[in-house]
Scaffold this active site. Structure first.
Site, PDB file in Angstrom:
ATOM      1  N   ARG A  45      -1.146   1.744  16.573  1.00  0.00           N
ATOM      2  CA  ARG A  45      -1.254   2.367  15.169  1.00  0.00           C
ATOM      3  C   ARG A  45       0.320   2.946  14.752  1.00  0.00           C
ATOM      4  O   ARG A  45       0.624   2.749  13.433  1.00  0.00           O
ATOM      5  CB  ARG A  45      -2.191   3.572  15.139  1.00  0.00           C
ATOM      6  CG  ARG A  45      -2.368   4.614  13.962  1.00  0.00           C
ATOM      7  CD  ARG A  45      -2.814   5.755  13.884  1.00  0.00           C
ATOM      8  NE  ARG A  45      -3.231   6.506  15.203  1.00  0.00           N
ATOM      9  CZ  ARG A  45      -2.117   7.473  15.885  1.00  0.00           C
ATOM     10  NH1 ARG A  45      -1.161   7.533  15.095  1.00  0.00           N
ATOM     11  NH2 ARG A  45      -2.564   7.966  16.937  1.00  0.00           N
TER      12      ARG A  45
ATOM     13  N   TYR B 230      -4.641   0.652 -12.999  1.00  0.00           N
ATOM     14  CA  TYR B 230      -5.626  -0.030 -12.362  1.00  0.00           C
ATOM     15  C   TYR B 230      -6.746   0.959 -11.990  1.00  0.00           C
ATOM     16  O   TYR B 230      -6.545   2.161 -11.483  1.00  0.00           O
ATOM     17  CB  TYR B 230      -4.981  -0.368 -10.941  1.00  0.00           C
ATOM     18  CG  TYR B 230      -5.785  -0.857  -9.888  1.00  0.00           C
ATOM     19  CD1 TYR B 230      -6.964  -1.857 -10.152  1.00  0.00           C
ATOM     20  CD2 TYR B 230      -5.677  -0.254  -8.629  1.00  0.00           C
ATOM     21  CE1 TYR B 230      -7.862  -2.099  -9.204  1.00  0.00           C
ATOM     22  CE2 TYR B 230      -6.694  -0.415  -7.608  1.00  0.00           C
ATOM     23  CZ  TYR B 230      -7.798  -1.329  -7.977  1.00  0.00           C
ATOM     24  OH  TYR B 230      -8.548  -1.845  -6.772  1.00  0.00           O
TER      25      TYR B 230
ATOM     26  N   ASP C  54       4.360   0.099  -9.231  1.00  0.00           N
ATOM     27  CA  ASP C  54       3.700  -0.977  -8.738  1.00  0.00           C
ATOM     28  C   ASP C  54       3.710  -2.470  -9.174  1.00  0.00           C
ATOM     29  O   ASP C  54       3.831  -2.749 -10.317  1.00  0.00           O
ATOM     30  CB  ASP C  54       2.116  -0.662  -9.056  1.00  0.00           C
ATOM     31  CG  ASP C  54       0.961  -1.585  -8.384  1.00  0.00           C
ATOM     32  OD1 ASP C  54       1.258  -2.690  -8.269  1.00  0.00           O
ATOM     33  OD2 ASP C  54      -0.175  -1.054  -8.327  1.00  0.00           O
TER      34      ASP C  54
ATOM     35  N   LYS D 154      -3.033  -9.689  -3.158  1.00  0.00           N
ATOM     36  CA  LYS D 154      -2.688 -10.364  -4.441  1.00  0.00           C
ATOM     37  C   LYS D 154      -2.069 -11.627  -4.295  1.00  0.00           C
ATOM     38  O   LYS D 154      -1.965 -12.540  -3.374  1.00  0.00           O
ATOM     39  CB  LYS D 154      -2.666  -9.610  -5.449  1.00  0.00           C
ATOM     40  CG  LYS D 154      -3.494  -8.290  -5.847  1.00  0.00           C
ATOM     41  CD  LYS D 154      -5.007  -8.801  -5.882  1.00  0.00           C
ATOM     42  CE  LYS D 154      -5.741  -7.417  -6.364  1.00  0.00           C
ATOM     43  NZ  LYS D 154      -5.797  -6.218  -5.644  1.00  0.00           N
TER      44      LYS D 154
END
Length: 392
Positions: A45, A97, A169, A194
């Site tokens: 982690r 978004y 972004d 994406k």
């Protein structure tokens, strides 16, 4: 050095074996030589060698100091918002978004963080919205789904003048097309689902910081919150990056041809694509983007959800699905899909009408994609002949 050469040169050969492909370290923990004595890795982690390679690559590509990989784009956004405290204010792009809107409005507002949605296509609107509580300016450029362009340089000047963080972004542009840190941004985020991965096969998010100090804060949040990207998905993202420059170039070339066709289609009212001279901020896009991207949006002369739904359900090469940025072309109806969580009134204010259709242009031949759209329009008109007769 070309962008593609830079990308390939940033992916290291494994120093232990000489493997040309980055190894997948599918492990949860690492054996230590003595308590607290290890090779830089103790628990996956906190750090993982495969993930670390991806994080270093994206930092280099964005010209940042540090990169961090998360389990999704929204997890990456969430990490940035966690830099703030109760009482802070975010100025956010109005055409945001839907997932970010949901996170900001329905999760963080109840913790005392207020959101002010602003049309950022005019940088003065951002400057006029600043208050003594503003701690973060959040923009997408291009935006999702109406492809609005913001002047990142101008907004960065406002942010720095008031000691406010600016996060961009950069999902729609990718670091191949646009480098917001070079334009003055403090933080860059990506939905690596994406274009970064490019094959519609993983969910991932990335954060890049402009300074080591900010990087240390994001690293702490990543480790404390635990929304890390696993090693196999990190490897898939690295594999996707290997062809990023080539794919972005072809996406943009195909999209430009399709956008130029769409502006001549009688059924369409508006076409939103930064590569068109008619785009509101076309010149700004030219000044800060190398390519104009692979996403196009358009709305119909009749703002009819049923007609738009018929069109997106009639395509053959464009698959009806959420998401974007993959090698295969996709289409969607944002009002019923990606932006359904945004109230209708707010959607309309930002330009997301009931007939707005978003295309993610893939790597198929552009002529084939245009033919597919033509047959979908013809099919939809045939079934809705009464409603469309007056405009055709």
């Amino acid at each position: 050095m070309s962008e593609q050469t830079q990308i390939l040169n940033s992916i290291p050969v494994d120093p232990l074996t000489g493997s040309i492909s980055v190894p997948i370290y599918q492990t949860s923990t690492f054996v230590q030589e003595a308590p607290g004595v290890h090779k830089g890795y103790d628990y996956a982690r906190s750090n993982n060698p495969t993930r670390k390679v991806l994080e270093d690559i994206i930092a280099k590509l964005e010209n940042g100091t540090n990169g961090y990989a998360f389990a999704s784009g929204l997890a990456a956004i969430d990490a940035v918002v966690k830099l703030l405290k109760s009482g802070d204010d975010i100025i956010a792009v109005d055409d945001i978004y839907g997932g970010a809107f949901r996170l900001f409005t329905h999760v963080y507002e109840k913790f005392g963080i207020s959101i002010n949605y602003v049309d950022s296509t005019n940088a003065a609107n951002i400057a006029n919205a600043v208050t003594d509580k503003t701690a973060l300016i959040w923009i997408e450029s291009p935006t999702n789904p109406t492809l609005k362009i913001s002047d990142i340089r101008a907004i960065a000047k406002t942010a720095k003048a008031h000691n406010i963080l600016l996060c961009v972004d950069n999902t729609f542009a990718s670091p191949v097309s646009q480098k917001p840190i070079d334009l003055g941004a403090d933080i860059v985020v990506h939905s690596a689902t994406k274009y970064i991965s490019g094959h519609s096969d993983i969910i991932a998010g990335l954060v890049v910081t402009a300074t080591e100090e900010l990087g240390a804060k994001i690293k702490f949040i990543q480790n404390a919150s635990g929304a890390i990207l696993g090693p196999f998905d990190s490897w898939l993202a690295i594999r996707g990056i290997e062809t990023l420059s080539l794919r972005i170039r072809q996406h943009a070339e195909n999209a430009q041809q399709i956008a130029e066709y769409l502006i001549e289609e009688k059924l369409i009212k508006n076409v939103y694509y930064p590569g068109l001279p008619s785009h509101h901020n076309h010149e700004i896009a030219k000044s800060q983007q190398k390519y104009f991207g692979g996403v196009i949006a358009f709305d119909l002369v009749i703002d009819d959800k049923a007609l738009a739904s018929k069109i997106v359900s009639s395509t053959k090469l464009f698959k009806l699905a959420e998401s974007l940025g993959g090698v295969k072309s996709l289409c969607c109806l944002p009002c019923e899909m990606t932006h359904k969580s945004i109230p209708a009134e707010k959607r309309y204010q930002s330009g997301v009408t009931d007939s707005l259709i978003r295309l993610s242009v893939g790597l198929e031949d552009a002529e084939d994609l245009i033919a597919d759209l033509k047959q979908a329009f013809a099919s939809a008109v045939h079934e809705n002949i009464t409603e469309t007769a007056n405009v055709l």
